[in-house]
Write a protein that holds these residues in place. Structure first.
Motif, PDB file in Angstrom:
ATOM      1  N   LYS A 161      23.172 -38.136  -8.690  1.00 54.67           N
ATOM      2  CA  LYS A 161      24.507 -38.060  -8.090  1.00 54.67           C
ATOM      3  C   LYS A 161      24.794 -36.651  -7.576  1.00 54.67           C
ATOM      4  O   LYS A 161      25.397 -36.460  -6.527  1.00 54.67           O
ATOM      5  N   LEU A 162      24.365 -35.662  -8.340  1.00 55.21           N
ATOM      6  CA  LEU A 162      24.557 -34.267  -7.949  1.00 55.21           C
ATOM      7  C   LEU A 162      23.191 -33.652  -7.666  1.00 55.21           C
ATOM      8  O   LEU A 162      22.303 -33.672  -8.522  1.00 55.21           O
ATOM      9  N   ASP A 163      23.023 -33.133  -6.468  1.00 51.71           N
ATOM     10  CA  ASP A 163      21.738 -32.542  -6.094  1.00 51.71           C
ATOM     11  C   ASP A 163      21.659 -31.105  -6.615  1.00 51.71           C
ATOM     12  O   ASP A 163      22.329 -30.208  -6.105  1.00 51.71           O
ATOM     13  N   THR A 164      20.854 -30.915  -7.637  1.00 49.36           N
ATOM     14  CA  THR A 164      20.679 -29.569  -8.194  1.00 49.36           C
ATOM     15  C   THR A 164      19.241 -29.080  -8.028  1.00 49.36           C
ATOM     16  O   THR A 164      18.846 -28.092  -8.650  1.00 49.36           O
ATOM     17  N   VAL A 165      18.466 -29.762  -7.196  1.00 52.85           N
ATOM     18  CA  VAL A 165      17.043 -29.423  -7.108  1.00 52.85           C
ATOM     19  C   VAL A 165      16.616 -28.891  -5.745  1.00 52.85           C
ATOM     20  O   VAL A 165      15.611 -28.182  -5.645  1.00 52.85           O
ATOM     21  N   THR A 166      17.340 -29.224  -4.686  1.00 49.92           N
ATOM     22  CA  THR A 166      16.892 -28.856  -3.344  1.00 49.92           C
ATOM     23  C   THR A 166      16.848 -27.343  -3.171  1.00 49.92           C
ATOM     24  O   THR A 166      17.857 -26.650  -3.324  1.00 49.92           O
ATOM     25  N   TRP A 167      15.671 -26.852  -2.819  1.00 52.71           N
ATOM     26  CA  TRP A 167      15.428 -25.404  -2.714  1.00 52.71           C
ATOM     27  C   TRP A 167      14.894 -25.110  -1.321  1.00 52.71           C
ATOM     28  O   TRP A 167      13.722 -25.289  -1.041  1.00 52.71           O
ATOM     29  N   THR A 168      15.775 -24.697  -0.433  1.00 53.62           N
ATOM     30  CA  THR A 168      15.380 -24.436   0.947  1.00 53.62           C
ATOM     31  C   THR A 168      15.562 -22.958   1.270  1.00 53.62           C
ATOM     32  O   THR A 168      16.042 -22.179   0.448  1.00 53.62           O
ATOM     33  N   TRP A 169      15.179 -22.597   2.505  1.00 57.86           N
ATOM     34  CA  TRP A 169      15.246 -21.186   2.897  1.00 57.86           C
ATOM     35  C   TRP A 169      16.681 -20.690   3.000  1.00 57.86           C
ATOM     36  O   TRP A 169      16.939 -19.500   3.023  1.00 57.86           O
ATOM     37  N   CYS A 227       9.726 -26.258   2.080  1.00 56.49           N
ATOM     38  CA  CYS A 227      10.751 -27.112   1.469  1.00 56.49           C
ATOM     39  C   CYS A 227      11.830 -27.471   2.483  1.00 56.49           C
ATOM     40  O   CYS A 227      12.259 -26.627   3.274  1.00 56.49           O
ATOM     41  N   THR A 228      12.274 -28.721   2.441  1.00 62.71           N
ATOM     42  CA  THR A 228      13.372 -29.187   3.286  1.00 62.71           C
ATOM     43  C   THR A 228      14.432 -29.828   2.389  1.00 62.71           C
ATOM     44  O   THR A 228      14.260 -29.909   1.171  1.00 62.71           O
ATOM     45  N   ASN A 229      15.499 -30.322   3.002  1.00 60.65           N
ATOM     46  CA  ASN A 229      16.571 -30.936   2.205  1.00 60.65           C
ATOM     47  C   ASN A 229      16.433 -32.456   2.086  1.00 60.65           C
ATOM     48  O   ASN A 229      17.381 -33.143   1.711  1.00 60.65           O
ATOM     49  N   ARG A 230      15.277 -32.988   2.435  1.00 57.58           N
ATOM     50  CA  ARG A 230      14.947 -34.413   2.295  1.00 57.58           C
ATOM     51  C   ARG A 230      15.727 -35.326   3.244  1.00 57.58           C
ATOM     52  O   ARG A 230      15.668 -36.549   3.112  1.00 57.58           O
ATOM     53  N   SER A 231      16.444 -34.767   4.195  1.00 58.64           N
ATOM     54  CA  SER A 231      17.201 -35.605   5.131  1.00 58.64           C
ATOM     55  C   SER A 231      16.306 -36.169   6.231  1.00 58.64           C
ATOM     56  O   SER A 231      16.703 -37.077   6.956  1.00 58.64           O
ATOM     57  N   VAL A 246       2.229 -40.282  -0.774  1.00 60.08           N
ATOM     58  CA  VAL A 246       3.026 -40.327  -2.002  1.00 60.08           C
ATOM     59  C   VAL A 246       4.423 -39.795  -1.684  1.00 60.08           C
ATOM     60  O   VAL A 246       4.567 -38.675  -1.192  1.00 60.08           O
ATOM     61  N   CYS A 247       5.436 -40.602  -1.947  1.00 59.35           N
ATOM     62  CA  CYS A 247       6.824 -40.214  -1.661  1.00 59.35           C
ATOM     63  C   CYS A 247       7.519 -39.738  -2.932  1.00 59.35           C
ATOM     64  O   CYS A 247       7.308 -40.297  -4.012  1.00 59.35           O
ATOM     65  N   ILE A 248       8.350 -38.723  -2.783  1.00 60.07           N
ATOM     66  CA  ILE A 248       9.132 -38.201  -3.910  1.00 60.07           C
ATOM     67  C   ILE A 248      10.618 -38.354  -3.601  1.00 60.07           C
ATOM     68  O   ILE A 248      11.070 -38.030  -2.497  1.00 60.07           O
ATOM     69  N   ARG A 249      11.355 -38.830  -4.573  1.00 59.50           N
ATOM     70  CA  ARG A 249      12.811 -38.945  -4.441  1.00 59.50           C
ATOM     71  C   ARG A 249      13.477 -38.329  -5.669  1.00 59.50           C
ATOM     72  O   ARG A 249      12.896 -38.316  -6.758  1.00 59.50           O
ATOM     73  N   TYR A 250      14.691 -37.841  -5.471  1.00 56.61           N
ATOM     74  CA  TYR A 250      15.518 -37.346  -6.577  1.00 56.61           C
ATOM     75  C   TYR A 250      16.873 -38.044  -6.472  1.00 56.61           C
ATOM     76  O   TYR A 250      17.826 -37.490  -5.926  1.00 56.61           O
ATOM     77  N   PRO A 251      16.969 -39.282  -6.984  1.00 56.76           N
ATOM     78  CA  PRO A 251      18.192 -40.093  -6.811  1.00 56.76           C
ATOM     79  C   PRO A 251      19.295 -39.724  -7.802  1.00 56.76           C
ATOM     80  O   PRO A 251      19.766 -40.558  -8.577  1.00 56.76           O
ATOM     81  N   PRO A 266       8.885 -36.056   0.784  1.00 56.34           N
ATOM     82  CA  PRO A 266       9.204 -34.725   1.304  1.00 56.34           C
ATOM     83  C   PRO A 266       9.054 -33.660   0.226  1.00 56.34           C
ATOM     84  O   PRO A 266       9.170 -33.951  -0.963  1.00 56.34           O
ATOM     85  N   HIS A 267       8.800 -32.441   0.661  1.00 60.20           N
ATOM     86  CA  HIS A 267       8.699 -31.308  -0.250  1.00 60.20           C
ATOM     87  C   HIS A 267      10.037 -30.579  -0.210  1.00 60.20           C
ATOM     88  O   HIS A 267      10.416 -30.043   0.822  1.00 60.20           O
ATOM     89  N   SER A 268      10.762 -30.586  -1.331  1.00 60.08           N
ATOM     90  CA  SER A 268      12.121 -30.052  -1.292  1.00 60.08           C
ATOM     91  C   SER A 268      12.459 -29.103  -2.429  1.00 60.08           C
ATOM     92  O   SER A 268      13.530 -28.497  -2.420  1.00 60.08           O
ATOM     93  N   THR A 269      11.569 -28.963  -3.410  1.00 61.30           N
ATOM     94  CA  THR A 269      11.925 -28.157  -4.571  1.00 61.30           C
ATOM     95  C   THR A 269      10.689 -27.686  -5.323  1.00 61.30           C
ATOM     96  O   THR A 269       9.613 -28.296  -5.217  1.00 61.30           O
ATOM     97  N   PHE A 270      10.854 -26.618  -6.077  1.00 61.53           N
ATOM     98  CA  PHE A 270       9.756 -26.133  -6.919  1.00 61.53           C
ATOM     99  C   PHE A 270       9.420 -27.149  -8.004  1.00 61.53           C
ATOM    100  O   PHE A 270       8.311 -27.141  -8.555  1.00 61.53           O
ATOM    101  N   LEU A 271      10.355 -28.056  -8.296  1.00 59.15           N
ATOM    102  CA  LEU A 271      10.098 -29.089  -9.297  1.00 59.15           C
ATOM    103  C   LEU A 271       9.059 -30.103  -8.820  1.00 59.15           C
ATOM    104  O   LEU A 271       8.509 -30.857  -9.625  1.00 59.15           O
ATOM    105  N   ASP A 272       8.793 -30.114  -7.509  1.00 56.85           N
ATOM    106  CA  ASP A 272       7.752 -31.008  -6.986  1.00 56.85           C
ATOM    107  C   ASP A 272       6.396 -30.697  -7.608  1.00 56.85           C
ATOM    108  O   ASP A 272       5.494 -31.534  -7.591  1.00 56.85           O
TER     109      ASP A 272
END
Length: 309
Positions: free
Chosen positions: A130-138, A100-104, A123-128, A22-28
């Motif tokens: 404990k604290l989600d500091t990357v998700t960038w949604t509208w 971008c989505t929240n990967r849910s 190609v799958c991307i994960r950010y495993p 999923p596309h969830s952050t500018f870090l992608d």
């Protein structure tokens, strides 16, 4: 950030196109480096950015021109041309969700990457973390705040998993949407998340509704889909009602029967019943018809409708 790579990237001859989700952050954007700087699909304005423009141009991108009404078709033609060319083009990297989505879940994949009908590597991307500091949604923190929060973490992890190359069958080659849905299903299974029929356009619609402070804004996507199913959008029913003076005794409290009569809908149609229930949140059997009209007409592309509201 600690990046873990699983699987092996296919060569261009094996898979001319890489689809990332999923596309969830500018870090992608870091996956561009991890995949050897393939060509990307990007807005033309990004190529003139003084900070990242030269890096983008280095990838030989496919530019999208917002002001050009033919841009979508031209972009698809360019993707097909490069993906099927015998020339030494880089692989093409595409985020098929388009936002971008929240990967849910995985939302609807745009068919652009699937029009060429060539083998694709998912190609799958994960950010495993404990604290989600990357998700960038509208609807969420700004990019700057997320970057700051990420930098304050002792460790941040990203997993990039290259799945086996997906080779389309003849039916998928003829139907890009089927091809896209089947690839999405494979990726969703790997990620362990469901799929959703929401699209990038739906996200834009909700953002626009929220920006206009419209009531019931989160339900307006479902409202629009039901209107299409009931063919209300073709007849401009709501606009015609407004222009001809609505004939309801109390528009702030109308029953289901009145609702059907005003919109000329069958009360036995499940879509009609669902549409009414979206506004009857308290299950009182009555809704504020003005709220319905406001949401529908405010999101219309018609300038006269907006003026009328």
């Amino acid at each position: 950030m600690n990046v873990v790579v699983k699987g092996k990237q296919a060569s261009r001859s094996e898979a001319p196109i890489l689809v990332i989700a999923p596309h969830s952050t500018f870090l992608d954007g870091g996956i561009i480096y991890a995949t050897g700087f393939p060509s990307i699909i990007v807005r033309r304005e990004s190529g003139t950015n003084p900070y990242i423009g030269k890096l983008i141009n280095f990838t030989q991108p496919v530019y999208v021109w917002r002001d050009d009404p033919d841009s979508r078709q031209n972009t698809i033609k360019e993707i097909i041309s490069r993906a099927t060319s015998d020339l030494d083009w880089p692989q093409i990297l595409i985020f098929p969700e388009g936002t971008c989505t929240n990967r849910s879940c995985l939302i609807t994949f745009k068919p652009g990457a699937f029009y060429p009908g060539v083998p694709i590597q998912p190609v799958c991307i994960r950010y495993p973390n404990k604290l989600d500091t990357v998700t960038w949604t509208w609807e969420g923190p700004s990019a700057l705040k997320l970057l700051w929060l990420t930098l304050t973490q002792p460790y941040s992890y990203c997993e990039i998993e290259f799945l086996p190359v997906y080779v389309p069958n003849e039916e998928e080659k003829r139907d890009p949407k089927l091809f896209a849905n089947n690839v999405r299903a494979v990726m969703a299974k790997t990620l362990g998340v469901p799929v959703s029929d929401y699209t990038y356009g739906d996200c834009k619609l909700m953002a626009r509704a929220k920006g206009m402070n419209l009531p019931n804004s989160t339900s307006l996507v479902e409202v629009q889909k039901l209107r299409h199913r009931l063919h209300l959008h073709q007849a401009n029913v709501e606009e015609n009602l407004l222009n001809s003076n609505i004939s309801c005794t109390n528009c702030s409290r109308i029953s289901f029967v009145e609702f059907c009569k005003l919109l000329n809908l069958s009360p036995n149609d499940h879509a009609t019943q669902h549409l009414f229930r979206l506004y009857d949140k308290s299950c009182t059997g009555v809704i504020d018809f003005r709220e319905y009209l406001l949401g529908v007409l405010a999101l219309s592309n018609s300038r006269t409708t907006l003026d009328a509201v």
